[in-house]
Design a protein around this motif. Structure first.
Motif, PDB file in Angstrom:
ATOM      1  N   UNK A  84       8.558   8.900 -17.942  1.00 13.77           N
ATOM      2  CA  UNK A  84       7.571   8.810 -16.871  1.00 13.77           C
ATOM      3  C   UNK A  84       7.915   7.634 -15.952  1.00 13.77           C
ATOM      4  N   UNK A  85       8.036   7.908 -14.657  1.00 13.12           N
ATOM      5  CA  UNK A  85       8.394   6.868 -13.698  1.00 13.12           C
ATOM      6  C   UNK A  85       7.282   5.843 -13.581  1.00 13.12           C
ATOM      7  N   UNK A  86       7.691   4.582 -13.376  1.00 15.85           N
ATOM      8  CA  UNK A  86       6.727   3.499 -13.205  1.00 15.85           C
ATOM      9  C   UNK A  86       6.404   3.335 -11.725  1.00 15.85           C
ATOM     10  N   UNK A  87       5.130   3.278 -11.410  1.00 10.62           N
ATOM     11  CA  UNK A  87       4.694   3.041 -10.030  1.00 10.62           C
ATOM     12  C   UNK A  87       4.470   1.544  -9.833  1.00 10.62           C
ATOM     13  N   UNK A  88       5.020   1.002  -8.786  1.00 12.71           N
ATOM     14  CA  UNK A  88       4.909  -0.423  -8.489  1.00 12.71           C
ATOM     15  C   UNK A  88       3.807  -0.645  -7.458  1.00 12.71           C
ATOM     16  N   UNK A  89       2.902  -1.555  -7.759  1.00  6.98           N
ATOM     17  CA  UNK A  89       1.807  -1.889  -6.855  1.00  6.98           C
ATOM     18  C   UNK A  89       2.143  -3.178  -6.111  1.00  6.98           C
ATOM     19  N   UNK A  90       2.243  -3.062  -4.783  1.00  8.48           N
ATOM     20  CA  UNK A  90       2.537  -4.240  -3.966  1.00  8.48           C
ATOM     21  C   UNK A  90       1.277  -4.881  -3.395  1.00  8.48           C
ATOM     22  N   UNK A  91       0.180  -4.145  -3.380  1.00  2.79           N
ATOM     23  CA  UNK A  91      -1.064  -4.681  -2.840  1.00  2.79           C
ATOM     24  C   UNK A  91      -2.152  -3.638  -2.860  1.00  2.79           C
ATOM     25  N   UNK A  92      -3.270  -3.981  -2.238  1.00  4.03           N
ATOM     26  CA  UNK A  92      -4.439  -3.103  -2.265  1.00  4.03           C
ATOM     27  C   UNK A  92      -4.152  -1.768  -1.592  1.00  4.03           C
ATOM     28  N   UNK A  93      -3.270  -1.758  -0.592  1.00  4.84           N
ATOM     29  CA  UNK A  93      -2.978  -0.503   0.102  1.00  4.84           C
ATOM     30  C   UNK A  93      -2.334   0.513  -0.829  1.00  4.84           C
ATOM     31  N   UNK A  94      -1.525   0.046  -1.794  1.00  3.02           N
ATOM     32  CA  UNK A  94      -0.922   0.967  -2.764  1.00  3.02           C
ATOM     33  C   UNK A  94      -1.977   1.577  -3.671  1.00  3.02           C
ATOM     34  N   UNK A  95      -2.958   0.764  -4.069  1.00 13.84           N
ATOM     35  CA  UNK A  95      -4.036   1.261  -4.924  1.00 13.84           C
ATOM     36  C   UNK A  95      -4.867   2.305  -4.174  1.00 13.84           C
ATOM     37  N   UNK A  96      -5.270   1.951  -2.961  1.00  9.09           N
ATOM     38  CA  UNK A  96      -6.098   2.857  -2.166  1.00  9.09           C
ATOM     39  C   UNK A  96      -5.335   4.146  -1.852  1.00  9.09           C
ATOM     40  N   UNK A  97      -4.058   4.010  -1.491  1.00  5.71           N
ATOM     41  CA  UNK A  97      -3.266   5.196  -1.143  1.00  5.71           C
ATOM     42  C   UNK A  97      -3.119   6.125  -2.340  1.00  5.71           C
ATOM     43  N   UNK A  98      -2.909   5.567  -3.521  1.00  9.86           N
ATOM     44  CA  UNK A  98      -2.768   6.414  -4.710  1.00  9.86           C
ATOM     45  C   UNK A  98      -4.068   7.161  -4.996  1.00  9.86           C
ATOM     46  N   UNK A 115       2.567  -4.382 -11.563  1.00  7.97           N
ATOM     47  CA  UNK A 115       2.442  -5.210 -10.361  1.00  7.97           C
ATOM     48  C   UNK A 115       3.821  -5.629  -9.889  1.00  7.97           C
ATOM     49  N   UNK A 116       4.022  -5.608  -8.599  1.00  3.94           N
ATOM     50  CA  UNK A 116       5.289  -6.066  -8.022  1.00  3.94           C
ATOM     51  C   UNK A 116       5.454  -7.560  -8.255  1.00  3.94           C
ATOM     52  N   UNK A 117       6.694  -8.058  -8.237  1.00  2.74           N
ATOM     53  CA  UNK A 117       6.887  -9.515  -8.313  1.00  2.74           C
ATOM     54  C   UNK A 117       6.099 -10.219  -7.212  1.00  2.74           C
ATOM     55  N   UNK A 118       5.697 -11.426  -7.480  1.00  3.86           N
ATOM     56  CA  UNK A 118       4.833 -12.161  -6.557  1.00  3.86           C
ATOM     57  C   UNK A 118       5.414 -12.210  -5.149  1.00  3.86           C
ATOM     58  N   UNK A 119       6.736 -12.413  -5.050  1.00  2.00           N
ATOM     59  CA  UNK A 119       7.341 -12.545  -3.726  1.00  2.00           C
ATOM     60  C   UNK A 119       7.355 -11.230  -2.947  1.00  2.00           C
ATOM     61  N   UNK A 120       7.166 -10.100  -3.632  1.00  2.00           N
ATOM     62  CA  UNK A 120       7.189  -8.794  -2.963  1.00  2.00           C
ATOM     63  C   UNK A 120       5.791  -8.242  -2.676  1.00  2.00           C
ATOM     64  N   UNK A 121       4.783  -9.001  -3.016  1.00  6.25           N
ATOM     65  CA  UNK A 121       3.428  -8.482  -2.856  1.00  6.25           C
ATOM     66  C   UNK A 121       2.947  -8.615  -1.413  1.00  6.25           C
ATOM     67  N   UNK A 122       2.079  -7.671  -1.025  1.00  5.26           N
ATOM     68  CA  UNK A 122       1.475  -7.703   0.311  1.00  5.26           C
ATOM     69  C   UNK A 122       0.188  -8.514   0.224  1.00  5.26           C
ATOM     70  N   UNK A 123       0.098  -9.635   0.946  1.00  5.47           N
ATOM     71  CA  UNK A 123      -1.112 -10.467   0.843  1.00  5.47           C
ATOM     72  C   UNK A 123      -2.338  -9.741   1.389  1.00  5.47           C
ATOM     73  N   UNK A 124      -3.474 -10.044   0.818  1.00  7.51           N
ATOM     74  CA  UNK A 124      -4.729  -9.461   1.285  1.00  7.51           C
ATOM     75  C   UNK A 124      -5.148 -10.174   2.567  1.00  7.51           C
ATOM     76  N   UNK A 125      -5.413  -9.396   3.610  1.00  6.12           N
ATOM     77  CA  UNK A 125      -5.787  -9.965   4.904  1.00  6.12           C
ATOM     78  C   UNK A 125      -7.248 -10.386   4.881  1.00  6.12           C
ATOM     79  N   UNK A 126      -7.492 -11.652   5.254  1.00  8.48           N
ATOM     80  CA  UNK A 126      -8.864 -12.159   5.397  1.00  8.48           C
ATOM     81  C   UNK A 126      -9.716 -11.878   4.171  1.00  8.48           C
ATOM     82  N   UNK A 127      -9.199 -12.239   3.006  1.00  8.12           N
ATOM     83  CA  UNK A 127      -9.960 -12.050   1.772  1.00  8.12           C
ATOM     84  C   UNK A 127     -11.222 -12.894   1.818  1.00  8.12           C
ATOM     85  N   UNK A 128     -12.367 -12.260   1.607  1.00  8.35           N
ATOM     86  CA  UNK A 128     -13.652 -12.963   1.604  1.00  8.35           C
ATOM     87  C   UNK A 128     -13.881 -13.550   0.225  1.00  8.35           C
ATOM     88  N   UNK A 129     -13.895 -14.860   0.120  1.00  8.48           N
ATOM     89  CA  UNK A 129     -14.001 -15.506  -1.190  1.00  8.48           C
ATOM     90  C   UNK A 129     -15.107 -16.545  -1.241  1.00  8.48           C
TER      91      UNK A 129
END
Length: 479
Positions: free
Chosen positions: A1-15, A236-250
């Motif tokens: 079974x192929x492994x899916x790599x998550x780079x950010x929230x867009x990958x989660x939402x798209x899946x 999860x993708x390596x930290x350097x390959x991740x897409x940062x969350x834009x304007x994260x409300x924290x």
């Protein structure tokens, strides 16, 4: 079974958006979240079917009835935003389980309460559970629902009326047990059984929302959740390959300010209007249908009056489960506007002809009231607030807008018995008709429609979090 790599929230939402249905573990989680809303409706309507016997049993005045019936809604008014804050800070699942514990405690206290004051105390816990659960469950549902099925969030309205009808059927069963005016205690106690069952099932099968985890930049946990839910390998993708969350409300409580600014402001106004207006009209009329039914069909036959109420609420099941189809065709906003207009007409008819209606019309008009309510605005307020905001704001926004809805519910529950005593049912209906009329106008003016939006709010590029200039926010969206 192929492994899916998550780079950010867009990958989660798209899946999730690529799914062709809500099946497997995701489907179990989806229906268990709806099960919590079944409990909320069941607990809220537990007093409704037995309100007449309870009034006799505890010798309640109209003021005490108003206090008792509205207590849960007043408490939910405070706990809606608290629940939303908890969910946005600590996740969806822990507060949902806490809500079941509170519902169980409230049912136990009220069912065995020897005094009016203790029944009120029990309803306090029920209101806390309702306030926490509703804000979070709707957010969770949205985060497990593919974009093409957004309108399915309205399914909760059909679940609501299924719970109400279940209560009415149980009331008839308890009546045949010859329990007398204590029938309301059995109805309240049954809600505790439902709460315990749901606690066990949710604790066993529910998994934290991967969309929320990804928006919180917890990508490893998001991957683990998705692996567990969808039975595919995610990493999860390596930290350097991740897409940062834009304007994260924290900023916790400061997130509330975001929903009253710029792009989000008209969405908030629209969702709040639908939420509050539908709450007033339902809890001032729909919730009191057993009492209205007795006035229509006579006080001598509890079973006939309860069956009349059951017929009315069956139309709620039809409308509630049809609301997904209606919203899919018309959109949430337009369906709300049309529904409010039809409810306004039904209230005017009941107000003008209440004392002279023949029996067949006395069945049809309240039934149509429930049908138009449940098929339109009854479901859409929750869905509008759930689909209009990004993940780390969603539960908090649901909490604030849900609190506005709880205010409407509390007002409706308090106003109806007081107006009915002072002015009679006919005049009460005419006064209440102003609520859906006003809401219909507002829904016709504001044009936001989340089911027709090009992208999910989780993928929108919002402007700076606390910018005061709405134009600057909109310009950022274009860029």
């Amino acid at each position: 079974m192929a492994t899916r790599i998550l780079h950010g929230v867009s990958d989660v939402v798209s899946y999730i958006d690529s799914r062709t249905g809500i099946r497997g573990r995701a489907g179990v989680i989806w229906w268990l979240a709806l099960g919590g809303l079944f409990l909320d409706a069941f607990s809220n309507s537990a007093l409704s079917a037995g309100l007449g016997p309870m009034t006799r049993d505890m010798e309640l005045s109209s003021t005490q009835i108003a206090i008792l019936t509205s207590m849960a809604s007043w408490v939910a008014l405070a706990f809606n935003p608290i629940g939303g804050w908890m969910a946005d800070r600590w996740g969806r699942i822990p507060p949902l389980l806490l809500a079941k514990v509170l519902a169980l405690a409230g049912a136990g206290i009220a069912a065995f309460a020897p005094t009016f004051e203790l029944v009120v105390a029990g309803r306090f816990f029920v209101g806390a559970a309702y306030g926490i659960d509703f804000a979070i469950a709707m957010a969770l549902l949205a985060e497990f629902t593919p974009a093409r099925f957004k309108s399915r969030l309205n399914t909760w309205q059909g679940i609501w009326y299924t719970a109400v009808c279940s209560n009415l059927l149980l009331a008839i069963m308890f009546y045949n047990w010859n329990v007398g005016d204590a029938i309301w205690r059995y109805a309240v106690g049954a809600a505790g059984v439902v709460a315990l069952t749901l606690f066990i099932l949710q604790a066993t099968f529910m998994v934290e929302s991967p969309t929320w985890l990804a928006r919180k930049e917890r990508l490893e946990r998001a991957a683990a959740s998705m692996t567990k839910i969808y039975k595919e390998k995610f990493e999860a993708a390596p930290v350097e390959d991740r897409i940062p969350v834009v304007n994260l409300a924290t900023k916790g409580v400061r997130n509330v300010a975001l929903i009253f600014r710029g792009t989000y402001l008209p969405r908030t106004i629209l969702a709040s209007t639908v939420q509050m207006a539908q709450s007033i009209q339902y809890f001032a009329v729909g919730w009191y249908l057993p009492i209205i039914s007795i006035a229509l069909f006579g006080e001598g036959d509890f079973v006939l009056a309860t069956l009349g109420t059951l017929v009315f609420n069956v139309f709620g099941i039809v409308g509630g489960f049809s609301s997904s189809f209606i919203a899919g065709k018309l959109g949430l906003r337009k369906a709300s506007a049309i529904g409010f207009g039809a409810v306004f007409l039904m209230l005017v008819i009941m107000g003008v002809f209440f004392e002279t209606m023949p029996l067949w019309l006395a069945f049809i008009v309240p039934s149509l009231f429930i049908l138009f309510h449940s098929g339109g605005p009854g479901a859409n307020g929750k869905s509008l607030s759930t689909l209009s905001f990004r993940s780390e704001l969603r539960a908090g926004a649901n909490g604030i807008i849900g609190a506005i809805g709880s205010l409407g519910a509390a007002l409706g529950l308090m106003v109806f018995p007081l107006l009915r005593e002072q002015l009679g049912l006919g005049t009460t209906f005419l006064i209440l008709a102003l609520v859906p009329l006003t809401a219909c106008i507002i829904c016709s003016v504001i044009k936001w429609e989340p089911t027709k939006a090009a992208v999910s709010p989780d993928e929108e590029l919002d402007a700076p979090q606390f910018a005061d200039d709405a134009a600057e926010r909109d310009a950022e969206l274009v860029r």
